[in-house]
Design a protein around this motif. Structure first.
Motif, PDB file in Angstrom:
ATOM      1  N   HIS A 129      -4.015   6.050  10.295  1.00 35.64           N
ATOM      2  CA  HIS A 129      -4.356   4.914   9.441  1.00 35.64           C
ATOM      3  C   HIS A 129      -5.750   4.474   9.848  1.00 35.64           C
TER       4      HIS A 129
ATOM      5  N   ASP B 299     -10.250  -7.867  13.067  1.00 35.14           N
ATOM      6  CA  ASP B 299      -9.614  -6.578  12.780  1.00 35.14           C
ATOM      7  C   ASP B 299      -9.419  -5.760  14.056  1.00 35.14           C
TER       8      ASP B 299
ATOM      9  N   SER C 262      -9.380   2.389   9.221  1.00 33.04           N
ATOM     10  CA  SER C 262      -9.856   1.141   8.637  1.00 33.04           C
ATOM     11  C   SER C 262     -11.251   0.859   9.176  1.00 33.04           C
TER      12      SER C 262
ATOM     13  N   HIS D 273     -14.917  -1.972   8.508  1.00 33.61           N
ATOM     14  CA  HIS D 273     -15.588  -2.987   7.705  1.00 33.61           C
ATOM     15  C   HIS D 273     -17.043  -3.135   8.141  1.00 33.61           C
TER      16      HIS D 273
ATOM     17  N   SER E  49      -7.151  -6.546   3.020  1.00 33.47           N
ATOM     18  CA  SER E  49      -7.320  -5.152   2.632  1.00 33.47           C
ATOM     19  C   SER E  49      -6.988  -4.996   1.158  1.00 33.47           C
TER      20      SER E  49
ATOM     21  N   PRO F 285       0.209  -1.984  10.357  1.00 28.69           N
ATOM     22  CA  PRO F 285      -0.673  -2.939   9.682  1.00 28.69           C
ATOM     23  C   PRO F 285       0.146  -4.141   9.210  1.00 28.69           C
TER      24      PRO F 285
ATOM     25  N   LYS G 107     -14.812  -3.646   3.130  1.00 32.94           N
ATOM     26  CA  LYS G 107     -13.773  -3.053   3.970  1.00 32.94           C
ATOM     27  C   LYS G 107     -13.075  -1.914   3.225  1.00 32.94           C
ATOM     28  N   THR G 108     -12.730  -0.868   3.998  1.00 33.44           N
ATOM     29  CA  THR G 108     -12.010   0.287   3.453  1.00 33.44           C
ATOM     30  C   THR G 108     -10.845   0.625   4.362  1.00 33.44           C
ATOM     31  N   ASP G 109      -9.700   0.951   3.763  1.00 30.99           N
ATOM     32  CA  ASP G 109      -8.528   1.439   4.488  1.00 30.99           C
ATOM     33  C   ASP G 109      -8.132   2.792   3.912  1.00 30.99           C
ATOM     34  N   TYR G 110      -7.685   3.708   4.811  1.00 27.26           N
ATOM     35  CA  TYR G 110      -7.358   5.068   4.376  1.00 27.26           C
ATOM     36  C   TYR G 110      -6.163   5.569   5.180  1.00 27.26           C
ATOM     37  N   ASN G 111      -5.077   5.895   4.472  1.00 30.01           N
ATOM     38  CA  ASN G 111      -3.913   6.515   5.103  1.00 30.01           C
ATOM     39  C   ASN G 111      -4.058   8.026   4.984  1.00 30.01           C
TER      40      ASN G 111
ATOM     41  N   THR H 179       0.792  -1.237   0.000  1.00 28.38           N
ATOM     42  CA  THR H 179       0.000   0.000   0.000  1.00 28.38           C
ATOM     43  C   THR H 179       0.819   1.280   0.000  1.00 28.38           C
TER      44      THR H 179
END
Length: 1016
Positions: A371, A168, A373, A375, A217, A41, A362-366, A21
Motif C-alpha cells: 500500500h 501521514d 502513499s 503527498h 485520501s 489505513p 496526495k496519491t494512494d496506490y494498492n 477504496t
C-alpha cells in the motif's frame, strides 16, 4: 475468536475490506483464536470470517482511526458455510488491548468545529492535560522565520515544545523551535490523534506526546468541496485599552477534490486554501516622557522621587537634568506625547497584512502486497513591508509589524508492505524545507540618531534599520532584523511488525538528518537598556543618556548539520483474552550537530586555546581542528539514552465495556536548533560585547573599551592570528556535558463504556523530569556562570565587572542540563462518538507542575546560590482547566425537493474552554543583590503572600487597576535576591467560547457542498 462455548477457533480465514477504496487484507486465527491486522489505513471496514463447520460471520461499519488498537471479538455459530450472520455495529470506544492513552478527533469534528483561523493544530488542546503556552515562550512573532500556527503545547507536565508531530506517519516538525509546522486546511484532514502517555517504543523524541495527523485520501467515488470563510470585526470585543476593536478582515477560500485513478487501486486527492488577512493591533499602551520631561524637567516626580547624578550621587536641584541627550531628543521626535494620565500613551499599531497560500497533492496506490502513499505540501506566507515615513512617525508602531517571506515544502512517501499474513514492513520517508527572509521596518537606526556605533551593511542591499531600545516601566522600541532563516530535515523510519502466537512484536529504527544554514544580523544594530534607575527613574536615565546596559554583536551565522539515530523494539503480549502486557525499549543516542566552519566554543577556566592562541584564557574552540578539552561540536556525545517502557491493559468486565490500563516509561527529547543559533555569537567569528553603566551617545568610549565593529561583523572565519575584543560575553554557550532531557512518566487509567457510543475515563498522570534545559527562548534553564560577588559596603553598579567571578568576561550564560521537575494530575473525560447526529467531548484536569526553571522573562537562573531558589510552579502551571466541544446535527424535518434543501442540514458546533490563570513572579526593579544577573525578586511587607491576594469578585475596573495588593511588596534588601518565591501569584482566569452554525446541502450527485455561516 471463539465458538458459542467460548473455545478458541483456530485456522479461521479472516478478511477486512475498506468500504471506501476496496483495499483488502487477510489473516488467519491462531492457536488461541487471536487474529491481527497490524497496520491498516484508516477508514471504515467490513470484517469477514470463514471457517468450516460455522456460519460465515460478516460485520459492517468497523471504523478504524489513527493509532487505534481496535478490538473486535468474534463469536462463531455452528452452521453451514453458506449461512451468514451479519452484524452492523462499530468497535467499542473502550481501549482493551493497549496501554497507550490519548485522544482522537475525527473528520466530522475537524471540519465542523470552530477553529480560530481554521488551524488544525489547535485540536491538540482538546486533549486532557494540554495547555497552550505559546504566549509564555518565544515562537511566532518572536523567533525569526517562524510561521503563524507554530505553537507550544505543554501536555502532562512535559516540555513546552515536547509534542512530536507526524503528518501521514512522517516527521512534521520545525526543528528550529521543536514545534509543529502549519497543517493543511481542515477540509484536507481525515483524523487528528494524539498519544500522551504509555506510548509504544515505536514513538519517541517527545516529552509530552506524539500527534499523528492524517490527510484525506481519494476513494472510488469522486468527492470534493469548495468553501469560503469571511470574518470581520463587527462582533469582536475591543481591547480594554482601545477605543475600538482591531479592524480585522480575513478571507479564507479554497477547494478539495479526490477520486479514483484506477478503481480499487489508485486514488488522488488535492486541496488548496488561500488566506488574506489585514488588521491593526489597537489599544497598545506605553509610558513615554511628558512635554516637560522631554526638556529635562522632572519636577512632576517630586516629592516621591528625588533624582540624583549617577556619577556623584548628588541630587539634581528640583529634579532638573543638567542636559538632555541629543540621541534621546532625536528618538522622541518619533514618539507622540502622552494622551492619557501621566505618561500613558495609547496608540494603534501599524497596518498588518498577511497572505498565505497552501497546496496539497496526495496519491494512494494498492499494488499487490504494497500500500503506497505519498503527498506534496507547500505553504507560502508573506507579510509586506510597512515602514512609516520618518517624518511624523510613531516609531513604537514598528513593534507590531514583522515583514517576511516564508516558504514551506513537505514531501512524504509511505510503503506498507505485507510480506506475509504474519509479517509487515512499514517504511516512512519525509523531506521538509523551510526557507525565508525577514526585513527591518524602522525608518532609521541608532547611528542615524547620533549614537557612535557601527551598523551592519550585509543586509541584501537594503539599509539596516533594526531598533532595540527598552526603558524599564516605560516603553520599548523593537523591530525585526534582517535574516535568512533556512532550515529543514530528511527522515526515514522503518517499522517491522511480526505476529507470532499471542505476541505482536515490532522493531526498527529512525534516522533524522537536520540542516541549519542560517544568517541574521541579531545584535549587530545594538540593544540599549535603561533598567536600574541610575538617577532614580529609568525615563530620566534615558533623557540624561545614561544606560544601564548595552549589547552589540556580530550577528548569528551558522551552517549546522547532524543526524539523530534511534532503534526500538516493542512486544505486545496477549496474555489472555482479557489481559495484554506491553514492554519496549528505545535507544535515543545524542550525537551533537556540527558547524561546517567550527564556529563553536567551550568555556574552560584556566585553559588556553591552540586553535586561536590570542583568545582569552578560558575560551577553547571546537571544529575539525578543535582544542583539546573542547569537542568538535562543543558538546560531548551522549549515547547512553535508553528508554524502557512497560504497560498493561485489562478487560475488567465480561461485556468488554470496562478496562484498567497503566504503565511507566522513560522518554527523551532532542534539543531544538535555536540553541545552535545562539551559541555562534562568539569571537573571533561574531563576538557579543556587553557593557554596563555607560553613555547612550558613546557606549564604547564611555566604557574605555575598543570598538570591535564593523571589523568583526559576521560572517567571518579568521585564521589563527585573529585578535579578540575585551569584555567578551556569552549570551549562550553549551555546557560540554549537556545531556538530553529525561522524563519518567507513569499513569493509571480506568475506562467505562456507556450506552450507545459513550465513554467515561478517569486517569492519574505523573512524571519526574531530570536534565531539563532551556535557552530562555522557551523555558529559562540557562545558568549564569559569571555573576558578580556581593561585597558588603563595597558593591556598586559601577564596579559590577570588577566583582565578577571572571572579571575579564561579561555574562556567561551556560545552556545547562541541570533543571528538575515533577507533575501530578487527575484527569476526567466524557466522550461521545458521533451517532444519531450528536458528538461530545469534555475533559477536566486538576494538576500541579513544579520545577526549578527560572521565572518567565528571566534570562538565566535568579541566584548563584543554586537552582533550588527557583523551585516553584512552572510558568505553564495551570492548576485547573475544563474543555468542552461538540457537534449537533439538527433533526430532519420531512420535506422534499427545494424545501428539504433549504430547511434541513443545519449543524451546530462549539468549543468552550475555562482555565485558571497562569502564575507570575513579582520582580524587584533594581539589582539590589549587585549580582549583575538582574532578576532580583521583591520582598514581602505582609506576613503571607495570601495577604497580597485581592478578591476576584471586585468590579472589573478595579481588577484592571490593581489585580493584587501592590503595597504587599517592596524592593529587596541590599545584598539579597528577595524573599518571595517564583510564580507565587496567579493571573486572571480565562474563558473562551467559539460557536459555529453550518448549513450542509446535498447536491444531486454524490458528495456534499458546505455553506457555513459562523458566529465566533
Amino acid at each position: 475468536m471463539v465458538d458459542s462455548d467460548g473455545k478458541a477457533v483456530t485456522g479461521a480465514a479472516v478478511t477486512v475490506r475498506s468500504h471506501d477504496t476496496g483495499f483488502t487484507q487477510s489473516a488467519s486465527s491462531g492457536s488461541s483464536g487471536e487474529y491481527l491486522f497490524p497496520s491498516l489505513p484508516v477508514g471504515t471496514y467490513q470484517l469477514t470470517v470463514v471457517m468450516n463447520g460455522f456460519s460465515i460471520y460478516l460485520q459492517n461499519g468497523l471504523l478504524l482511526t489513527v493509532n487505534q488498537a481496535a478490538t473486535q471479538n468474534v463469536v462463531l455459530r455452528v452452521g453451514q458455510v453458506a449461512q451468514q450472520i451479519t452484524v452492523n455495529a462499530n468497535s467499542s470506544l473502550v481501549t482493551l488491548d493497549s496501554p497507550a492513552v490519548g485522544q482522537l478527533v475525527d473528520q466530522q469534528s475537524i471540519v465542523s468545529l470552530p477553529l480560530n483561523g481554521r488551524e488544525v493544530q489547535q485540536l491538540v488542546f482538546l486533549t486532557p492535560g494540554a495547555v497552550n503556552v505559546s504566549a509564555q515562550n518565544c515562537g511566532y512573532n518572536c523567533e525569526g522565520g517562524v510561521m503563524p500556527g507554530e505553537q507550544y503545547a505543554k501536555i502532562n507536565g512535559g516540555g513546552a515544545n515536547g509534542v512530536y508531530y507526524l503528518l501521514d506517519g512522517v516527521d512534521y516538525n520545525d526543528t528550529y523551535i521543536n514545534a509543529n509546522i502549519p497543517f493543511p486546511s481542515p477540509d484536507g484532514i481525515q483524523e487528528f490523534n494524539i498519544q500522551t502517555t504509555n506510548m509504544s517504543a515505536v514513538y519517541g523524541n517527545a516529552s509530552g506526546g506524539v500527534a499523528n495527523v492524517l490527510t484525506k485520501s481519494g476513494t472510488d467515488q469522486i468527492h470534493g468541496d469548495a468553501f469560503e470563510f469571511l470574518r470581520n470585526y463587527d462582533l469582536d470585543a475591543r481591547n480594554y485599552f482601545a477605543t475600538s476593536p482591531d479592524p480585522l478582515k480575513q478571507n479564507q477560500f479554497g477547494a478539495t477534490l479526490g477520486g479514483p485513478i484506477l478503481k480499487t487501486r489508485m486514488f488522488y486527492f488535492g486541496s488548496y486554501q488561500g488566506t488574506r488577512t489585514t488588521t491593526t493591533a489597537n489599544g497598545q499602551v506605553a509610558f513615554v516622557p511628558t512635554a516637560a520631561e522631554r526638556q529635562g524637567d522632572f519636577s512632576d516626580l517630586l516629592p516621591a522621587t528625588q533624582l540624583v547624578d549617577p556619577a556623584t550621587g548628588k541630587p539634581f536641584l528640583n529634579n532638573q537634568l543638567p542636559s538632555v541627550s541629543p540621541v534621546a531628543t532625536y528618538i522622541l521626535q518619533h514618539i507622540p506625547l502622552p494622551n492619557g494620565p501621566g505618561r500613558q500613551l495609547t496608540y494603534n499599531g501599524s497596518p498588518l497584512a498577511q497572505n498565505t497560500d497552501e497546496f496539497l497533492i496526495k496519491t494512494d496506490y494498492n499494488l499487490g502486497k504494497h500500500h503506497l502513499s505519498g503527498h506534496y505540501l507547500q505553504t507560502n506566507y508573506t507579510v509586506p513591508l510597512f515602514s512609516p515615513e520618518a517624518a511624523n512617525v510613531n516609531i513604537l508602531q514598528t513593534n507590531t509589524n514583522s515583514p517576511e517571506n516564508l516558504v514551506l515544502k513537505h514531501i512524504s512517501v509511505v510503503d506498507i508492505y505485507a510480506i506475509s499474513s504474519k509479517f509487515l514492513l512499514s517504511s516512512y520517508f519525509g523531506y521538509t524545507s523551510q526557507d525565508g527572509t525577514t526585513l527591518p521596518p524602522a525608518p532609521f537606526n541608532m547611528a542615524d540618531a547620533g549614537v557612535n556605533i557601527a551598523q551592519p551593511t550585509n543586509t541584501g542591499g537594503i539599509k539596516s534599520t533594526t531598533l532595540g531600545l527598552s526603558v524599564g516601566g516605560g516603553f520599548y522600541i523593537g523591530s525585526s532584523i534582517y535574516g535568512l532563516w533556512n532550515r529543514g530535515d530528511q527522515s526515514l523510519r522503518e517499522v517491522a511488525t511480526l505476529s507470532k502466537g499471542n505476541h505482536e512484536i515490532q522493531f526498527g529504527g529512525e534516522v533524522l538528518r537536520v540542516r541549519l544554514p542560517m544568517g541574521n544580523t541579531y545584535l549587530e544594530n545594538g540593544q540599549f537598556g535603561f533598567y536600574n534607575n541610575l538617577t532614580g527613574d529609568n525615563t530620566s536615565d534615558f533623557l540624561l543618556g545614561q544606560m544601564s546596559n548595552f549589547s552589540q554583536g556580530g550577528g548569528y551565522y551558522l551552517n549546522f548539520t547532524g543526524i539523530n539515530w534511534t532503534l526500538f523494539a516493542q512486544d505486545n503480549w496477549k496474555v489472555s483474552p482479557r489481559v495484554t502486557l506491553s514492554a519496549g525499549l528505545r535507544w535515543d543516542p545524542f550525537f551533537p550537530y556540527t558547524d561546517s566552519l567550527g564556529r563553536v566554543a567551550c568555556f574552560v577556566p584556566g585553559s588556553q586555546s591552540v586553535r586561536y592562541p590570542n583568545a582569552p584564557v578560558g575560551v577553547l574552540f571546537g571544529g575539525n581542528n578543535h582544542d583539546a578539552g573542547c569537542p568538535k561540536s562543543s558538546v560531548y556525545a551522549n549515547p547512553n539514552n535508553y528508554g524502557p517502557r512497560f504497560g498493561f491493559a485489562t478487560q475488567l468486565t465480561s461485556d468488554g465495556k470496562t478496562s484498567l490500563r497503566g504503565g511507566a516509561g522513560y522518554y527523551y527529547e532532542e534539543p531544538n536548533t535555536v540553541e545552535l543559533q545562539d551559541i555562534v555569537g562568539i569571537p573571533p567569528f561574531a563576538p557579543v560585547i556587553n557593557l554596563t553603566d555607560i553613555s547612550l551617545a558613546d557606549p564604547y568610549g564611555s566604557a574605555g573599551v575598543a570598538n570591535p565593529f564593523p571589523a568583526q561583523f559576521g560572517p567571518r572565519n579568521p585564521g589563527p592570528d585573529a585578535t579578540f575584543p575585551s569584555d567578551i560575553s556569552f549570551s549562550q554557550i553549551f555546557d560540554r556535558h549537556f545531556r538530553l532531557p529525561q522524563i519518567l512518566t507513569w499513569n493509571l487509567t480506568l475506562e467505562r463504556g456507556l450506552g450507545e457510543g459513550w465513554l467515561v475515563r478517569a486517569a492519574y498522570m505523573g512524571n519526574k523530569a531530570a536534565r531539563l534545559t532551556g535557552t530562555a527562548d522557551q523555558e529559562v534553564g540557562q545558568l549564569e556562570l559569571n555573576y558578580a560577588v556581593y561585597i558588603p559596603g563595597e558593591s556598586t553598579e559601577a564596579n559590577t565587572q570588577q566583582r565578577r567571578v571572571y572579571p575579564t568576561f561579561g555574562p556567561i550564560n551556560s545552556i545547562n542540563s541541570g533543571v528538575n521537575g515533577n507533575y501530578n494530575a487527575l484527569q476526567l473525560t466524557l466522550d461521545k462518538r458521533f451517532t444519531r447526529g450528536f458528538s461530545f467531548l469534555a475533559n477536566f484536569t486538576w494538576s500541579k507542575n513544579l520545577d526549578d526553571f527560572a521565572p518567565f522573562l528571566s534570562g538565566t537562573n535568579t541566584c548563584p546560590c543554586g537552582r533550588y531558589f527557583d523551585y516553584g510552579p512552572d510558568t505553564g502551571d495551570v492548576s485547573k482547566f475544563l474543555r468542552l466541544s461538540g457537534n449537533y446535527l439538527l433533526p430532519r424535518v420531512p420535506f422534499k425537493g427545494p424545501m428539504d434543501k433549504a430547511i434541513n442540514g443545519w449543524q451546530l458546533s462549539g468549543i468552550a474552554s475555562w482555565q485558571a490563570g497562569f502564575p507570575f513572579t513579582i520582580y524587584a526593579t533594581d539589582d539590589n543583590s549587585f549580582s549583575g544577573i538582574g532578576q532580583d525578586r521583591a520582598d514581602l511587607t505582609v506576613p503571607s503572600v495570601q495577604d497580597a491576594v485581592l478578591s476576584k469578585s471586585r468590579p472589573h475596573s478595579q481588577l484592571i487597576q490593581e489585580w493584587f495588593k501592590t503595597t504587599a511588596f517592596t524592593q529587596n534588601k541590599i545584598g539579597t535576591f528577595g524573599d518571595t518565591g517564583k510564580n507565587i501569584l496567579g493571573g486572571p482566569r480565562y474563558f473562551d467560547t467559539d460557536l459555529a452554525l453550518l448549513k450542509n446541502t446535498k447536491n444531486d450527485r454524490e458528495g456534499v457542498a458546505s455553506v457555513p455561516s459562523r458566529i465566533l
